[in-house]
Design a protein around this motif. Structure first.
Motif, PDB file in Angstrom:
ATOM      1  N   TRP A   9       0.845  -1.198   0.000  1.00  0.00           N
ATOM      2  CA  TRP A   9       0.000   0.000   0.000  1.00  0.00           C
ATOM      3  C   TRP A   9       0.871   1.235   0.000  1.00  0.00           C
TER       4      TRP A   9
ATOM      5  N   ASN B 106       0.718   3.798   1.737  1.00  0.00           N
ATOM      6  CA  ASN B 106       1.054   4.321   3.062  1.00  0.00           C
ATOM      7  C   ASN B 106       2.267   3.602   3.663  1.00  0.00           C
TER       8      ASN B 106
ATOM      9  N   THR C 170       2.628   0.286   4.177  1.00  0.00           N
ATOM     10  CA  THR C 170       2.342  -1.046   4.729  1.00  0.00           C
ATOM     11  C   THR C 170       2.401  -2.104   3.620  1.00  0.00           C
TER      12      THR C 170
ATOM     13  N   GLN D 249       6.412  -2.310   7.602  1.00  0.00           N
ATOM     14  CA  GLN D 249       6.112  -0.889   7.451  1.00  0.00           C
ATOM     15  C   GLN D 249       7.343  -0.210   6.869  1.00  0.00           C
TER      16      GLN D 249
HETATM   17  C1  LIG Z   1      -2.315   1.232   4.988  1.00  0.00           C
HETATM   18  O1  LIG Z   1      -3.435   0.884   4.189  1.00  0.00           O
HETATM   19  C2  LIG Z   1      -3.852  -0.489   4.304  1.00  0.00           C
HETATM   20  C3  LIG Z   1      -4.980  -0.722   3.329  1.00  0.00           C
HETATM   21  O2  LIG Z   1      -5.987   0.244   3.468  1.00  0.00           O
HETATM   22  C4  LIG Z   1      -4.244  -0.782   5.752  1.00  0.00           C
HETATM   23  O3  LIG Z   1      -4.599  -2.144   5.886  1.00  0.00           O
HETATM   24  C5  LIG Z   1      -3.069  -0.461   6.678  1.00  0.00           C
HETATM   25  O4  LIG Z   1      -3.450  -0.641   8.017  1.00  0.00           O
HETATM   26  C6  LIG Z   1      -2.624   0.987   6.454  1.00  0.00           C
HETATM   27  N1  LIG Z   1      -1.407   1.235   7.248  1.00  0.00           N
HETATM   28  C7  LIG Z   1      -1.260   2.311   7.996  1.00  0.00           C
HETATM   29  C8  LIG Z   1       0.050   2.428   8.722  1.00  0.00           C
HETATM   30  O5  LIG Z   1      -2.132   3.175   8.110  1.00  0.00           O
END
Ligand SMILES: *[C@@H]1O[C@H](CO)[C@@H](O)[C@H](O)[C@H]1NC(C)=O
Ligand SMILES: *[C@@H]1O[C@H](CO)[C@@H](O)[C@H](O)[C@H]1NC(C)=O
Ligand SMILES: *[C@@H]1O[C@H](CO)[C@@H](O)[C@H](O)[C@H]1NC(C)=O
Length: 308
Positions: A173, A175, A177, A193
């Motif tokens: 993703w 972000n 992750t 991460q």
């Molecule tokens: C990043 O996005 C994914 C998919 O929406 C989600 O599962 C994950 O928890 C998110 N990670 C953070 C650090 O916000």
């Protein structure tokens, strides 16, 4: 006349055959690295940036240290352990640090074994023997990767089939992750991460153009990106054909469907990725995963070191 020229042409033939038949017995081999040494390296990258690197190679203690001074820039510490853990940090008031877990440890002293001898050349005023070393990290393993790049939705999916091995899902993703998992009865999952998200559509901006070359039967434009990736694009259709990471791992693009989007349901990581307890399964999957994702992690580290 005839008798005088014959020995010469035989001699020429001999010379020719010697220069065209690779002769392993006569080619020089590179000296193994001393087990411990210190070296100061002047680095001139293709983009024009300069660095001084204070290199402390320490094989007996399983560690390697690069202390990197960017020209008029930050002092960076890149500490690598032989268990694959790397720390990349500053020691200033910003207290920046990132770590990465790679499948491979530090370079072995004999890492140049099996290098391909290319001959002699003057470099920096020294007459040098020159070797080339490709694929020194990967050991010939094959994978089919089903790649779904989806920038508008901020996601990237590698579905990896190892030859006669596991089917592995590497979901990233934007972000930062990432989830690495199998969908078999073992229910393995590991998440990570990273500080960087997925590759931007223009990630090749600023790449160094190297010219044209035929690859896989296609005439390609070739670019190199900061000694990290060599990228081959079909001249006629502009589709990627091939790329090679500096580790030697190479991809051949077999299909390229512009605009294809994988259905949303397939992007859902399984529920066991969100359970806190499954640590014992993580280590096993770690080694499986690293083969496919090593470049991604390295890419993150490299992007960090270029951008800092
Ligand atoms: C990043 O996005 C994914 C998919 O929406 C989600 O599962 C994950 O928890 C998110 N990670 C953070 C650090 O916000
Ligand atoms: C760095 O490399 C470039 C290209 O090879 C060259 O033009 C430049 O002079 C080099 N800079 C230094 C300081 O050696
Ligand atoms: C690798 O070794 C370093 C230094 O001893 C340590 O900090 C790190 O946690 C180790 N990594 C793993 C995965 O054991």
């Amino acid at each position: 006349m005839v008798s005088a020229t014959k020995p010469i042409s035989t001699y020429l033939l001999l010379l020719l055959s010697f220069s065209f038949i690779p002769s392993n017995s006569t080619d020089p081999t590179p000296s193994p690295w001393p087990l411990q040494f210190h070296s100061i390296l002047f680095m001139n990258y293709s983009k024009g940036s300069l660095q001084m690197i204070d290199l402390w190679y320490d094989w007996p203690n399983g560690r390697n240290f690069n202390i990197i001074q960017n020209q008029l820039g930050k002092l960076l510490y890149d500490l690598e352990w032989n268990n694959g853990t790397s720390f990349f940090y500053t020691l200033d008031s910003n207290k920046e640090c990132r770590s990465a877990q790679l499948e491979v440890g530090i370079l072995r002293p004999n890492w140049l074994d099996g290098a391909n001898y290319l001959g002699q050349k003057y470099v920096d005023g020294f007459l040098c023997n020159v070797w080339e070393k490709v694929d020194f990290v990967c050991k010939g393993s094959l994978q089919i990767i089903d790649l779904w790049y989806d920038w508008p939705n901020g996601r990237n999916f590698n579905i990896i089939q190892n030859q006669l091995g596991k089917l592995l899902y590497d979901l990233e993703w934007n972000n930062g992750t990432s989830f690495f998992y199998t969908l078999d009865s073992n229910k393995e999952c590991r998440s990570a991460q990273l500080e960087v998200g997925i590759l931007r559509p223009n990630w090749l901006d600023g790449a160094n153009y190297l010219g044209q070359k035929y690859v896989d039967g296609f005439l390609c434009n070739v670019w190199e990106k900061v000694d990290f990736i060599w990228y081959y694009e079909d001249v006629l259709t502009k589709r990627p054909v091939h790329w090679v990471f500096y580790t030697g791992r190479a991809a051949h693009v077999m299909t390229f469907e512009v605009g294809a989007v994988l259905e949303d349901a397939k992007w859902q990581a399984p529920v066991y990725c969100f359970e806190k307890s499954g640590d014992q399964k993580n280590t096993e999957l770690g080694s499986v995963v690293a083969g496919g994702s090593q470049e991604n992690l390295v890419a993150g580290v490299l992007r960090g070191s270029m951008g800092l």
